[in-house]
Design an enzyme around this catalytic site. Sequence first.
Site, PDB file in Angstrom:
ATOM      1  CB  CYS A  72      42.363  38.397  34.875  1.00 45.38           C
ATOM      2  SG  CYS A  72      42.560  37.448  36.119  1.00 45.38           S
ATOM      3  NE  ARG A  95      39.633  41.127  35.849  1.00 40.63           N
ATOM      4  CZ  ARG A  95      40.508  42.036  35.586  1.00 40.63           C
ATOM      5  NH1 ARG A  95      40.092  43.015  34.802  1.00 40.63           N
ATOM      6  NH2 ARG A  95      41.811  42.130  35.971  1.00 40.63           N
ATOM      7  CG  ASP A 113      40.220  42.884  39.184  1.00 39.37           C
ATOM      8  OD1 ASP A 113      39.493  41.947  39.676  1.00 39.37           O
ATOM      9  OD2 ASP A 113      41.516  43.083  39.463  1.00 39.37           O
TER      10      ASP A 113
END
Length: 150
Positions: free
Chosen positions: A9, A15, A117
Site C-alpha cells: 500500500c 491496508r 485508503d
Amino acid sequence: MALKLLFICTGNTCRSPMAEGLARELFGEGIQVSSAGMEAWEGEKASAQALEVLKERNMDLSAHRSRRINVELLTEADWIIPMTQSQEESLKRRFPQFVQKIRYLGGWGGQRRDIRDPWMGSVSEYRQTALEIEELLSFVKDQLISSGDN
C-alpha cells in the site's frame, strides 16, 4: 518451499498490514505473507485503528513496523499484491522486471476494485476496509489453489 505473498500500500500502516494479518489467518502456514509501502517511513507502527480492528478478530499487529518497498523484497515475493490498480501500474513502471508477478488485490477473480485508503478515518471505516480486503483475499486463495501455486 512456501509461496510468498507481498502486500503493498502507500505507507504500510493501514491496508497492507491488515491484508498481511488477514491473509496469514486465511492461508495458514502454507503461505508466507509480508507487507511494505510504496512511500513508507521505515519503522512506523500500524495505525491505531488497524490495530483495533484486527484485535477485534483476535489478531495482533502490535509488532508490525512499516518498511519501504525495495528490489530485494520484490525479488523474494512470488506475488506482489498492491491495494489499487494505480499502485499496480506504478510498480510495473518502476520495476518492469517483476511485471509478471504484480497484480492488485482487486484484480484477482475479475473484481476490478481498489481498496480505498482508510488513513486517518474512523474505526468503522477501517472495519469496512478489512471486510473488503478479506473478501478479495478469498479470490486470491481460490485462484492460487486452482492454479496449483499453493
